[in-house]
Design an enzyme around this catalytic site. Structure first.
Site, PDB file in Angstrom:
ATOM      1  N   GLY A   1       0.823  -1.214   0.000  1.00  0.00           N
ATOM      2  CA  GLY A   1       0.000   0.000   0.000  1.00  0.00           C
ATOM      3  C   GLY A   1       0.853   1.259   0.000  1.00  0.00           C
TER       4      GLY A   1
ATOM      5  CG  ASP B   1      -3.338   1.339   8.904  1.00  0.00           C
ATOM      6  OD1 ASP B   1      -4.039   2.350   8.715  1.00  0.00           O
ATOM      7  OD2 ASP B   1      -3.514   0.262   8.313  1.00  0.00           O
TER       8      ASP B   1
HETATM    9  P1  ADP Z   1       2.647  -4.908   2.546  1.00  0.00           P
HETATM   10  O1  ADP Z   1       4.079  -4.818   2.131  1.00  0.00           O
HETATM   11  O2  ADP Z   1       2.011  -3.556   2.587  1.00  0.00           O
HETATM   12  O3  ADP Z   1       2.467  -5.719   3.799  1.00  0.00           O
HETATM   13  P2  ADP Z   1       1.751  -7.179   0.914  1.00  0.00           P
HETATM   14  O4  ADP Z   1       1.649  -8.097   2.057  1.00  0.00           O
HETATM   15  O5  ADP Z   1       0.678  -7.205  -0.123  1.00  0.00           O
HETATM   16  O6  ADP Z   1       1.836  -5.639   1.361  1.00  0.00           O
HETATM   17  O7  ADP Z   1       3.132  -7.453   0.186  1.00  0.00           O
HETATM   18  C1  ADP Z   1       3.506  -6.728  -0.968  1.00  0.00           C
HETATM   19  C2  ADP Z   1       4.234  -7.650  -1.924  1.00  0.00           C
HETATM   20  O8  ADP Z   1       5.392  -8.192  -1.289  1.00  0.00           O
HETATM   21  C3  ADP Z   1       3.436  -8.855  -2.360  1.00  0.00           C
HETATM   22  O9  ADP Z   1       2.555  -8.556  -3.437  1.00  0.00           O
HETATM   23  C4  ADP Z   1       4.532  -9.800  -2.790  1.00  0.00           C
HETATM   24  O10 ADP Z   1       5.014  -9.486  -4.081  1.00  0.00           O
HETATM   25  C5  ADP Z   1       5.631  -9.503  -1.775  1.00  0.00           C
HETATM   26  N1  ADP Z   1       5.562 -10.478  -0.674  1.00  0.00           N
HETATM   27  C6  ADP Z   1       4.773 -10.425   0.419  1.00  0.00           C
HETATM   28  N2  ADP Z   1       4.956 -11.505   1.214  1.00  0.00           N
HETATM   29  C7  ADP Z   1       5.878 -12.274   0.595  1.00  0.00           C
HETATM   30  C8  ADP Z   1       6.499 -13.529   0.896  1.00  0.00           C
HETATM   31  N3  ADP Z   1       6.203 -14.219   2.006  1.00  0.00           N
HETATM   32  N4  ADP Z   1       7.409 -14.017   0.020  1.00  0.00           N
HETATM   33  C9  ADP Z   1       7.719 -13.330  -1.094  1.00  0.00           C
HETATM   34  N5  ADP Z   1       7.175 -12.155  -1.428  1.00  0.00           N
HETATM   35  C10 ADP Z   1       6.265 -11.612  -0.614  1.00  0.00           C
END
Ligand code: ADP
Length: 401
Positions: free
Chosen positions: A11, A152
């Site tokens: 985000g 947040d």
């Molecule tokens: P945030 O970083 O805001 O927590 P997300 O959880 O959607 O948002 O993570 C953003 C991106 O980071 C995901 O779309 C993915 O490409 C990558 N990502 C998240 N978790 C993992 C994971 N466990 N392993 C590899 N890539 C990840």
């Protein structure tokens, strides 16, 4: 010199551009080649024009803009090994061995995994003839520095995340605007603000707008518990807010344990009391993730129904939604982005082969480096505690770094 790439992921939030700008300029200042990776991990996997060298002028006139000018995306490909393999090839081909990731805990987790796998990814690229032995040697270790962009303030290990202060400004502007119309018509307004797991925005905006009632996911029962929570959530840079809290603590009311005390009765009593003492309006703030102690959601609609049915007050709902993420970053978030970005580059330049990934955090008024995985694990432990309704534990874990 060294190749550094910066990207934003997950985000967006206000102040990310200030951080990107600081990384680019600090990197160039120290003699590094700096790259943008556009559209987060998707750009890293896809390569091509998504990975472009940045120059000094490329980050002019972005510090005041909200969002992220280099784009952000969710990327399923990077969650698969083949996606990370492609990403690694794209980085090695450009001599990029330093990554600055600006995102949430998901993005930081992905970055950590990438680093853990790095040498095996490079081995596979070498075996399949995608890179040369010389490239393998030159790029043998990957360094990572993270920064948390989130409105947040939901990440463990930092006092403030980039974007939180701007979101608060947006919320209080909106509530201030609502108050003038609510006053004229003696209305009750229910404001829904963001915060699915973390009541920081709801709580602090409640304090500084004199809200009558605040619903937060942490759903704290008695007042002294609430004050403990406030103390923990408050930051050194929020002295004014702390002062407001100390002097007008009566204005922060938080629902009691509904098993013992029904939140509806408590809310109605409070609203009636305010009106009978001459107040012409009521403001109630509901965080997106508010629930009762049993985990039943408390929504703006439900609160409205209670106020209308029980008190027959003229009641309206305003959902602030993405407005909270929009608009220009505050001075605080710009400075935060600048300082964290510069510190991230310093951390990368000082890293040796076995330096663990770090997150640049705010501790009091200092930008400091903290171990990335420790913070991610604590943040995930908070989410788990919240989902198990262990609210005290969640607050305890979140704490301050
Ligand atoms: P945030 O970083 O805001 O927590 P997300 O959880 O959607 O948002 O993570 C953003 C991106 O980071 C995901 O779309 C993915 O490409 C990558 N990502 C998240 N978790 C993992 C994971 N466990 N392993 C590899 N890539 C990840």
């Amino acid at each position: 010199g060294h190749g550094i790439a910066v990207f934003t992921s997950g985000g967006d939030s206000q102040g990310m551009n200030a951080a990107v700008r600081a990384v680019v300029r600090m990197g160039i200042y120290l003699g590094c080649k700096v790259y943008f990776i556009k559209e987060g991990y998707q750009g890293m996997v896809d390569g091509g024009e998504n990975i472009a060298e940045a120059n000094w002028a490329a980050v002019s006139s972005i510090i005041h803009r909200g969002g992220t000018v280099i784009g952000s995306a969710r990327c399923m490909d990077f969650k698969e090994r083949w996606g990370r393999l492609k990403a690694a090839e794209n980085l090695v081909k450009r001599g990029i061995t330093n990554l600055v990731v600006i995102g949430g805990d998901g993005s930081l987790t992905g970055a950590n995994l990438f680093r853990v796998e790095w040498s095996s990814l490079l081995d596979e690229l070498l075996q399949t003839g995608k890179i040369t032995n010389e490239e393998r040697q030159k790029n043998k270790s990957l360094h990572i520095a993270g920064m948390v962009g989130s409105i947040d303030n939901d990440f463990c290990g930092t006092d403030m995340t980039i974007g939180t202060d701007s979101a608060l400004h947006r919320i209080i502007e909106a509530i201030d605007a609502i108050v003038s119309t609510a006053y004229s018509h003696q209305r009750t307004f229910i404001m829904e603000v963001m915060g699915r797991h973390c009541g920081y925005l709801a709580l602090i905006s409640g304090v500084v707008t004199e809200a009558d009632y605040v619903f937060i996911p942490e759903s704290p029962p008695p007042t002294d518990w609430a004050r403990k929570l406030c103390d923990k959530l408050m930051q050194a840079s929020y002295l004014a807010v702390v002062a407001a809290l100390a002097s007008e603590a009566d204005y922060v009311f938080i629902p009691e344990d509904p098993v013992k005390t029904d939140w509806k009765d408590h809310l109605c009593k409070k609203l009636l009391q305010e009106r009978s003492s001459g107040q012409r309006l009521n403001i109630i703030i509901v965080a997106e993730g508010a629930t009762d102690r049993e985990g039943n959601p408390i929504t703006a609609e439900m609160v409205k129904k209670v106020v209308v049915d029980e008190l027959a007050q003229d009641t309206r709902i305003t959902v602030l939604g993405h407005v909270q993420r929009g608009g220009n970053p505050s001075a605080f978030d710009r400075v935060l982005g600048c300082r964290m970005g510069a510190e991230a580059v310093m951390a990368l330049m000082e890293a040796t082969d076995d330096t663990e990934p770090c997150v640049v955090s705010l501790d009091g008024n200092q930008a400091v480096r903290v171990p990335l995985m420790e913070c991610v694990e604590r943040t995930q432990a908070v989410a788990k505690a919240m989902s198990e309704k262990k609210f005290d534990l969640a607050v305890e874990l979140r704490g301050r770094s």
